[in-house]
Enzyme design. Structure first.
Site, PDB file in Angstrom:
ATOM      1  N   ARG A  44       1.173  -0.878  -0.643  1.00  0.00           N
ATOM      2  CA  ARG A  44       0.045   0.055   0.001  1.00  0.00           C
ATOM      3  C   ARG A  44       0.826   1.261  -0.248  1.00  0.00           C
ATOM      4  O   ARG A  44       1.310   1.757   0.118  1.00  0.00           O
ATOM      5  CB  ARG A  44      -0.606  -0.170   1.180  1.00  0.00           C
ATOM      6  CG  ARG A  44      -2.011   1.488   1.274  1.00  0.00           C
ATOM      7  CD  ARG A  44      -2.766   0.952   2.433  1.00  0.00           C
ATOM      8  NE  ARG A  44      -3.363   2.743   2.697  1.00  0.00           N
ATOM      9  CZ  ARG A  44      -3.629   4.107   3.443  1.00  0.00           C
ATOM     10  NH1 ARG A  44      -2.914   2.660   4.559  1.00  0.00           N
ATOM     11  NH2 ARG A  44      -4.312   4.757   3.233  1.00  0.00           N
ATOM     12  N   HIS A  62      -2.811  10.936   1.143  1.00  0.00           N
ATOM     13  CA  HIS A  62      -2.298  11.239   2.089  1.00  0.00           C
ATOM     14  C   HIS A  62      -1.842  12.035   2.897  1.00  0.00           C
ATOM     15  O   HIS A  62      -0.236  12.017   3.218  1.00  0.00           O
ATOM     16  CB  HIS A  62      -1.654   9.627   2.424  1.00  0.00           C
ATOM     17  CG  HIS A  62      -1.392   8.913   3.781  1.00  0.00           C
ATOM     18  ND1 HIS A  62      -1.777   7.585   3.446  1.00  0.00           N
ATOM     19  CD2 HIS A  62      -0.908   9.461   4.679  1.00  0.00           C
ATOM     20  CE1 HIS A  62      -1.483   6.960   5.082  1.00  0.00           C
ATOM     21  NE2 HIS A  62      -1.298   8.483   5.858  1.00  0.00           N
ATOM     22  N   GLU A  94      -7.830   8.781   5.807  1.00  0.00           N
ATOM     23  CA  GLU A  94      -8.204   8.990   7.256  1.00  0.00           C
ATOM     24  C   GLU A  94      -8.981  10.814   7.328  1.00  0.00           C
ATOM     25  O   GLU A  94      -7.743  11.812   7.993  1.00  0.00           O
ATOM     26  CB  GLU A  94      -6.153   9.594   8.088  1.00  0.00           C
ATOM     27  CG  GLU A  94      -5.718   7.464   8.946  1.00  0.00           C
ATOM     28  CD  GLU A  94      -4.631   7.582   9.059  1.00  0.00           C
ATOM     29  OE1 GLU A  94      -4.180   9.090   9.566  1.00  0.00           O
ATOM     30  OE2 GLU A  94      -5.299   6.566  10.033  1.00  0.00           O
ATOM     31  N   ASN A 139      -8.265   1.733   9.841  1.00  0.00           N
ATOM     32  CA  ASN A 139      -6.644   2.026  10.589  1.00  0.00           C
ATOM     33  C   ASN A 139      -7.148   1.770  11.943  1.00  0.00           C
ATOM     34  O   ASN A 139      -7.596   2.497  12.190  1.00  0.00           O
ATOM     35  CB  ASN A 139      -6.016   3.147   9.372  1.00  0.00           C
ATOM     36  CG  ASN A 139      -5.828   3.167   8.200  1.00  0.00           C
ATOM     37  OD1 ASN A 139      -6.170   2.120   7.912  1.00  0.00           O
ATOM     38  ND2 ASN A 139      -4.996   4.643   8.179  1.00  0.00           N
ATOM     39  N   TYR A 145      -5.264   1.835  15.269  1.00  0.00           N
ATOM     40  CA  TYR A 145      -3.068   1.302  16.440  1.00  0.00           C
ATOM     41  C   TYR A 145      -4.497   1.050  17.704  1.00  0.00           C
ATOM     42  O   TYR A 145      -3.226   0.292  18.482  1.00  0.00           O
ATOM     43  CB  TYR A 145      -2.799   2.786  16.233  1.00  0.00           C
ATOM     44  CG  TYR A 145      -2.143   3.136  14.866  1.00  0.00           C
ATOM     45  CD1 TYR A 145      -0.835   2.599  14.781  1.00  0.00           C
ATOM     46  CD2 TYR A 145      -3.215   4.075  13.343  1.00  0.00           C
ATOM     47  CE1 TYR A 145      -0.500   3.217  13.660  1.00  0.00           C
ATOM     48  CE2 TYR A 145      -2.466   3.669  12.430  1.00  0.00           C
ATOM     49  CZ  TYR A 145      -0.968   3.239  12.159  1.00  0.00           C
ATOM     50  OH  TYR A 145      -0.550   3.244  11.103  1.00  0.00           O
ATOM     51  N   GLU A 174      -4.243  -0.435   7.899  1.00  0.00           N
ATOM     52  CA  GLU A 174      -2.641  -0.164   8.603  1.00  0.00           C
ATOM     53  C   GLU A 174      -3.251  -0.988  10.361  1.00  0.00           C
ATOM     54  O   GLU A 174      -4.190  -0.519  10.422  1.00  0.00           O
ATOM     55  CB  GLU A 174      -3.092   1.542   9.370  1.00  0.00           C
ATOM     56  CG  GLU A 174      -1.978   2.287   7.631  1.00  0.00           C
ATOM     57  CD  GLU A 174      -1.834   4.211   7.826  1.00  0.00           C
ATOM     58  OE1 GLU A 174      -2.017   4.696   9.014  1.00  0.00           O
ATOM     59  OE2 GLU A 174      -2.447   4.776   6.961  1.00  0.00           O
TER      60      GLU A 174
HETATM   61  C1  GBH Z   1      -1.730   6.904  10.554  1.00  0.00           C
HETATM   62  O1  GBH Z   1      -3.021   7.547  11.803  1.00  0.00           O
HETATM   63  C2  GBH Z   1      -1.401   7.728   9.554  1.00  0.00           C
HETATM   64  O2  GBH Z   1      -2.242   7.375   8.698  1.00  0.00           O
HETATM   65  C3  GBH Z   1       0.345   7.529   9.537  1.00  0.00           C
HETATM   66  O3  GBH Z   1       1.306   8.555   8.215  1.00  0.00           O
HETATM   67  C4  GBH Z   1       0.911   7.235  10.360  1.00  0.00           C
HETATM   68  O4  GBH Z   1       1.979   6.918   9.692  1.00  0.00           O
HETATM   69  C5  GBH Z   1       0.774   6.541  11.745  1.00  0.00           C
HETATM   70  O5  GBH Z   1      -1.031   5.919  11.757  1.00  0.00           O
HETATM   71  C6  GBH Z   1       1.094   6.293  12.449  1.00  0.00           C
HETATM   72  O6  GBH Z   1       1.242   7.191  13.744  1.00  0.00           O
HETATM   73  O7  GBH Z   1      -1.122  12.820  19.302  1.00  0.00           O
HETATM   74  O8  GBH Z   1      -2.455  13.026  21.113  1.00  0.00           O
HETATM   75  O9  GBH Z   1      -2.442  13.923  18.870  1.00  0.00           O
HETATM   76  C7  GBH Z   1      -3.056   6.681  12.897  1.00  0.00           C
HETATM   77  C8  GBH Z   1      -4.061   7.311  13.412  1.00  0.00           C
HETATM   78  C9  GBH Z   1      -4.348   9.536  14.923  1.00  0.00           C
HETATM   79  C10 GBH Z   1      -2.586   8.269  15.328  1.00  0.00           C
HETATM   80  C11 GBH Z   1      -3.653  10.816  15.634  1.00  0.00           C
HETATM   81  C12 GBH Z   1      -1.664   9.427  15.982  1.00  0.00           C
HETATM   82  C13 GBH Z   1      -2.784  11.916  17.332  1.00  0.00           C
HETATM   83  C14 GBH Z   1      -2.559  11.343  18.789  1.00  0.00           C
HETATM   84  N1  GBH Z   1      -3.736   8.598  14.383  1.00  0.00           N
HETATM   85  N2  GBH Z   1      -3.277  10.066  16.749  1.00  0.00           N
HETATM   86  S1  GBH Z   1      -2.429  13.062  19.785  1.00  0.00           S
END
Ligand code: GBH
Length: 483
Positions: free
Chosen positions: A76, A121, A166, A309, A311, A379
């Site tokens: 991807r 992106h 996102e 996605n 996490y 992701e």
């Molecule tokens: C993804 O977002 C992105 O698509 C990717 O580009 C990125 O590298 C990857 O995550 C890893 O971060 O710092 O408290 O404001 C994941 C979703 C949502 C995770 C926002 C981090 C920020 C929290 N993201 N969140 S804060």
């Protein structure tokens, strides 16, 4: 456990890996501007930028080698809009940008790796930001033209498309918090507008694919939605239960409801925004959360699969009934707060607690709520901060445990069609710069050749893939099953 044709992938994004920020007639993007803006310290860790990053623009073949060493069936990647169309419009096409992506896509296909391509992106051409960016309603047709251009150029070989990655993050971090490009801080207003225009843009691009390209290209199009799994902090508290419901409505539901459920925003979100506007005496004539017009291409049904996605997870508690201490903002609209369970291990970045089980729960929720769609986990990953450990045993465990939860979800009847690790390479982690490493390959950013070295977690993932992917000749001659 895993259906035949299951996609075993890894993901990257153009700005995070390519470098070549002004090479070969590329136009600047909002991330170039955001990182280069002088006199505003503290936007990006140590004032770093993606000017060179992994230099994948010049070193693509090294990435291809990484893809092959892992044994991926899918890769991807995203396209840099400003590399293809320097001013954002199809009025000026950059043939060198087209050539770069043709090389990448042709190489993948030649190696029997299927590309999944994200059109957007986070890296809007600066020229379009100068015309109002995602706050402008014109973005829907501008994005649609760009999408058609990409389907036309690459759609003979690309069968899996993501329009926008996102939209939540673009809207919230880019236009509410200002921690991502374009760095706009207009709490409680701009993010809703941006999210709205991103949905309108997505819908147009999907309809274009459906009516102009699908019959000859036979691909599938969706948008990638990020979401935590959430549970009420106190499962016996009615306040926490509705807070958790609101939390999910304001993240996943914001974009999933219009596309997969009703064609409109989730009722829990609509009522919360409108009630808070009334409480704060917000004088707008219209709701801060726009409505969908009848004259627009319909949103419901504009995704051929669900792209998730995932996490991490959160426990959610109510913040106590719209006190409004935060003024007009998404935070005060949401009136809920996500916290970490102390039993969850952390992994360097403050927001990422390790909760593999949350993915299975979220997949189950998607199955029940959105009528059992085909799902790609586009992701999922785990980061390292500080001293580099090539022997990253904790991440080996993470990938193993998470992929087992995906297998369980499949057992539960969720139609999971693929899994993409974030990320193939250590890369430019947005506001965290190079301080946070998500790669399956370590990248040494201090050396010109940006050497890539497989982490132990890369070896672990390669082993899992080798165990489950069918032999090289198993699917020869059969059309790829996408959904
Ligand atoms: C993804 O977002 C992105 O698509 C990717 O580009 C990125 O590298 C990857 O995550 C890893 O971060 O710092 O408290 O404001 C994941 C979703 C949502 C995770 C926002 C981090 C920020 C929290 N993201 N969140 S804060």
């Amino acid at each position: 456990m895993f259906p035949s044709g299951f996609a075993w992938g890894a993901a990257t994004a153009a700005y995070q890996i390519e470098g070549g920020w002004d090479s070969d007639d590329k136009g600047p993007s909002i991330w170039d501007t955001f990182c280069h803006r002088e006199g505003e310290e503290g936007r990006v860790f140590a004032a770093q930028n993606g000017d060179v990053s992994c230099n994948s623009y010049e070193l693509w073949r090294k990435d291809l080698q990484c893809v092959q060493e892992l044994g991926l069936t899918h890769y991807r990647m995203s396209l840099s809009w400003a590399r293809l169309l320097p001013d954002g419009t199809t009025g000026t096409v950059n043939p060198k940008g087209v050539r770069y992506y043709n090389t990448v896509i042709n190489d993948l296909v030649a190696c029997n790796v299927s590309p999944m391509v994200t059109l957007y992106h986070f890296d809007l051409p600066q020229a379009l930001q100068d015309r109002g960016g995602w706050k402008s309603p014109d973005m829907a047709t501008l994005f649609d033209s760009y999408a058609r251009f990409c389907f036309e150029e690459f759609g003979d070989r690309v069968k899996l498309w993501i329009t926008i990655n996102e939209p939540y993050v673009c809207a919230k971090l880019g236009h509410e918090d200002g921690s991502h490009a374009p760095g706009v801080k207009q709490p409680g207003v701009a993010a809703y507008l941006v999210g709205h225009n991103m949905l309108r843009a997505h819908a147009r691009a999907w309809h274009s694919y459906d009516s102009l390209f699908r019959s000859k290209q036979n691909g599938a199009v969706s948008l990638a939605l990020n979401s935590d799994w959430v549970e009420p902090l106190d499962p016996a508290s009615a306040g926490d239960i509705s807070a958790a419901e609101r939390f999910l409505a304001f993240t996943l539901g914001w974009f999933a409801w219009p596309v997969f459920a009703t064609g409109d925003y989730p009722p829990a979100m609509r009522s919360a925004v409108d009630a808070q506007s009334a409480r704060l005496g917000y004088g707008g004539v219209d709701s801060r959360l726009p409505g969908f017009s009848e004259d627009e291409p319909a949103l419901l049904g504009t995704a051929d699969f669900f792209a998730l996605n995932y996490y991490t997870s959160r426990k959610v508690r109510s913040r106590g009934g719209g006190a409004g201490g935060d003024g007009v903002s998404m935070k005060s609209d949401l009136d809920a707060e996500g916290v970490l369970d102390p039993s969850w291990p952390l992994c360097g970045v403050s927001w990422l607690a390790v909760v593999p089980r949350g993915l299975r729960n979220l997949l189950g929720y998607i199955k029940e709520t959105f009528n059992n769609p085909a799902v790609y986990v586009t992701e999922n990953g785990f980061s390292q901060v500080g001293a580099v450990e090539i022997d990253d045993v904790q991440r080996c465990r993470f990938y193993h445990d998470t992929i087992m939860e995906v297998a369980e979800a499949i057992e539960d009847g969720v139609r999971v069609r693929g899994y993409f690790a974030w990320s193939l390479l250590d890369n430019f982690e947005w506001a965290d710069g190079f301080s946070v490493r998500f790669g399956l390959f370590h990248v040494d950013f201090s050396e010109d050749g940006r050497p890539r070295t497989m982490y132990r977690s890369g070896r672990e993932y390669a082993k899992i893939i080798a165990k489950h992917r069918p032999g090289p000749n198993a699917d020869k001659g059969k059309a790829e099953k996408l959904l």
